[in-house]
Design a protein around this motif. Structure first.
Motif, short mmCIF file in Angstrom:
data_model
loop_
_atom_site.label_atom_id
_atom_site.label_comp_id
_atom_site.label_asym_id
_atom_site.label_seq_id
_atom_site.Cartn_x
_atom_site.Cartn_y
_atom_site.Cartn_z
N ASP A 98 0.84 -1.21 0.00
CA ASP A 98 0.00 0.00 0.00
C ASP A 98 0.87 1.25 0.00
OD1 ASP A 98 -2.34 -1.39 -0.17
OD2 ASP A 98 -2.80 -1.28 1.98
N ASN A 99 1.97 1.24 0.74
CA ASN A 99 2.89 2.38 0.70
C ASN A 99 3.43 2.59 -0.71
OD1 ASN A 99 3.89 3.91 3.34
ND2 ASN A 99 3.31 1.83 3.96
N LEU A 100 3.77 1.49 -1.36
CA LEU A 100 4.29 1.61 -2.73
C LEU A 100 3.21 2.17 -3.66
CD1 LEU A 100 6.30 -1.73 -3.03
CD2 LEU A 100 7.24 0.59 -2.74
N ARG A 101 2.00 1.66 -3.53
CA ARG A 101 0.91 2.11 -4.41
C ARG A 101 0.64 3.61 -4.22
NH1 ARG A 101 -1.56 -2.05 -6.91
NH2 ARG A 101 -1.62 -4.09 -5.86
N LEU A 102 0.87 4.12 -3.03
CA LEU A 102 0.64 5.54 -2.78
C LEU A 102 1.57 6.42 -3.61
CD1 LEU A 102 -0.01 5.59 1.05
CD2 LEU A 102 -1.58 6.33 -0.76
N GLY A 103 2.67 5.84 -4.06
CA GLY A 103 3.57 6.62 -4.92
C GLY A 103 2.99 6.86 -6.31
N ALA A 104 2.00 6.06 -6.67
CA ALA A 104 1.52 6.07 -8.05
C ALA A 104 0.20 6.80 -8.20
CB ALA A 104 1.39 4.63 -8.56
N PHE A 105 0.01 7.86 -7.42
CA PHE A 105 -1.30 8.53 -7.42
C PHE A 105 -1.44 9.58 -8.52
CE2 PHE A 105 1.40 11.19 -4.91
CZ PHE A 105 0.99 12.48 -5.20
N THR A 106 -0.35 9.98 -9.15
CA THR A 106 -0.47 11.05 -10.15
C THR A 106 -0.93 10.47 -11.49
OG1 THR A 106 1.79 10.80 -10.93
CG2 THR A 106 1.46 12.31 -9.09
N PRO A 107 -1.58 11.29 -12.31
CA PRO A 107 -2.00 10.81 -13.65
C PRO A 107 -0.82 10.26 -14.44
CG PRO A 107 -2.96 12.96 -13.16
CD PRO A 107 -2.00 12.67 -12.06
N ARG A 108 0.31 10.97 -14.36
CA ARG A 108 1.53 10.54 -15.03
C ARG A 108 1.90 9.12 -14.64
NH1 ARG A 108 6.25 12.01 -17.01
NH2 ARG A 108 7.64 10.73 -15.80
N ALA A 109 1.88 8.90 -13.32
CA ALA A 109 2.28 7.59 -12.79
C ALA A 109 1.25 6.53 -13.18
CB ALA A 109 2.43 7.67 -11.28
N ARG A 110 -0.04 6.86 -13.05
CA ARG A 110 -1.07 5.88 -13.36
C ARG A 110 -1.01 5.44 -14.82
NH1 ARG A 110 -4.55 8.73 -9.73
NH2 ARG A 110 -5.35 9.95 -11.47
N SER A 111 -0.78 6.42 -15.71
CA SER A 111 -0.78 6.09 -17.13
C SER A 111 0.39 5.19 -17.50
CB SER A 111 -0.75 7.36 -17.97
OG SER A 111 0.48 8.02 -17.80
N GLY A 112 1.53 5.44 -16.87
CA GLY A 112 2.70 4.67 -17.27
C GLY A 112 3.06 3.58 -16.30
N ASN A 113 2.11 3.13 -15.48
CA ASN A 113 2.52 2.35 -14.32
C ASN A 113 2.32 0.86 -14.43
OD1 ASN A 113 3.90 3.03 -11.98
ND2 ASN A 113 2.19 2.30 -10.78
N SER A 114 2.00 0.36 -15.61
CA SER A 114 1.90 -1.09 -15.68
C SER A 114 3.28 -1.67 -15.36
CB SER A 114 1.43 -1.51 -17.07
OG SER A 114 2.29 -0.95 -18.03
N GLY A 115 3.31 -2.58 -14.43
CA GLY A 115 4.60 -3.16 -14.07
C GLY A 115 5.37 -2.39 -13.03
N GLY A 116 4.81 -1.29 -12.51
CA GLY A 116 5.52 -0.50 -11.52
C GLY A 116 5.90 -1.28 -10.29
#
Ligand SMILES: Nc1ncnc2c1ncn2[C@@H]1O[C@H](COP(=O)(O)OP(=O)(O)O)[C@@H](O)[C@H]1O
Ligand SMILES: [Mg+2]
Length: 249
Positions: free
Chosen positions: A98-116
């Motif tokens: 959950d801490n890691l997922r919190l890093g991916a809250f921006t649109p930028r991150a969400r769009s490019g985040n497959s495999g993050g």
């Protein structure tokens, strides 16, 4: 190479106390830059000014050609400026994942985040094992890995690292450093602020020396490693700043 981040004669003060004085520096795309200096030199202040946590009293900070003025930190994160703060600032009761997922809250991150997540777990396999564990129960080294992983989840265009080695045992520092070296090899742009000059000059392309809020020296990391002004104070026999404090792992 084009300049990604630049400081042009930036001054930052806490009330009357000037913590950064007329500092100029650049980080080009794909470059790994370090700012070394002793405790209290102004390293954290510099990163907080870049993130917009502190205002620049004088001078300008630009990112990707755009002068930053009143953009709040979350806007800067959305632009791709991502910090791994000195105090790590994890949510102790939340799981590692959950801490890691919190890093991916921006649109930028969400769009490019497959495999993050997979990318973070590849870098730090121990975090995959502990993905369901509360972050607050991890060792200091593992918490640093989560903080770094969370920053990567935001898909940084520039990663800003505030003393990732502080308070960690040498063995753990080596693990973190190996991960940072992997990121560097993959072309990540980064700025690392560090008291541990030996570590920082070992990984960076270019370096600045910050003392009492002023940049007093700069050059390629290899040139500074051989510069007597650096070796005597930061890498010398006394090794005042070259060792990590093994108080915690
Ligand atoms: N919140 C604050 N209020 C007042 N002074 C501060 C604050 N934070 C840092 N300082 C002062 O600013 C200077 C630079 O601090 P800092 O940027 O934290 O240095 P470093 O990260 O290099 O150890 C120090 O003299 C420190 O005491
Ligand atoms: Mg600091």
């Amino acid at each position: 190479m084009t300049t990604l981040l630049s400081f042009n004669a930036v001054t930052v003060a806490y009330g009357e106390a000037v913590a950064l004085s007329g500092a100029s520096l650049t980080v080009d795309g794909g470059e790994f830059v370090t700012v070394i200096g002793p405790n209290g030199a102004g390293k954290t202040t510099l990163l907080n000014a870049a993130m917009g946590v502190l205002p620049a009293r004088e001078g300008t900070i630009t990112f990707d050609g755009q002068a930053l003025r009143h953009e709040p930190p979350e806007r800067r994160v959305a632009m791709g400026m991502v910090i791994v703060p000195e105090r790590r600032e994890l949510f102790g009761r939340l799981s590692v994942e959950d801490n890691l997922r919190l890093g991916a809250f921006t649109p930028r991150a969400r769009s490019g985040n497959s495999g993050g997540l997979d990318r973070v777990y590849d870098l730090f396999p121990v975090l995959a094992e502990r993905r369901r564990q509360a972050a607050g129960t991890l060792s200091g080294g593992e918490q640093q890995m989560v903080a770094l992983g969370r920053a990567l989840m935001a898909q940084p265009r520039i990663l800003m690292l505030d003393e990732p080695s502080i308070g960690l045992a040498p063995r753990i520092v080596q693990q973190i450093l190996a991960a940072i070296a992997t990121l560097k090899a993959s072309g990540l742009t980064a700025i690392l602020v560090e008291q541990n000059a030996h570590l920082a000059l070992g990984i960076a392309d270019r370096a600045y020396v910050l003392e009492a809020g002023e940049i007093v020296l700069s050059g390629t990391a290899s040139a500074l490693r051989d510069d007597p002004r650096v070796t005597e104070v930061y890498l010398g026999g006394g090794n005042r700043y070259a060792e990590t404090d093994p108080s915690d792992d």
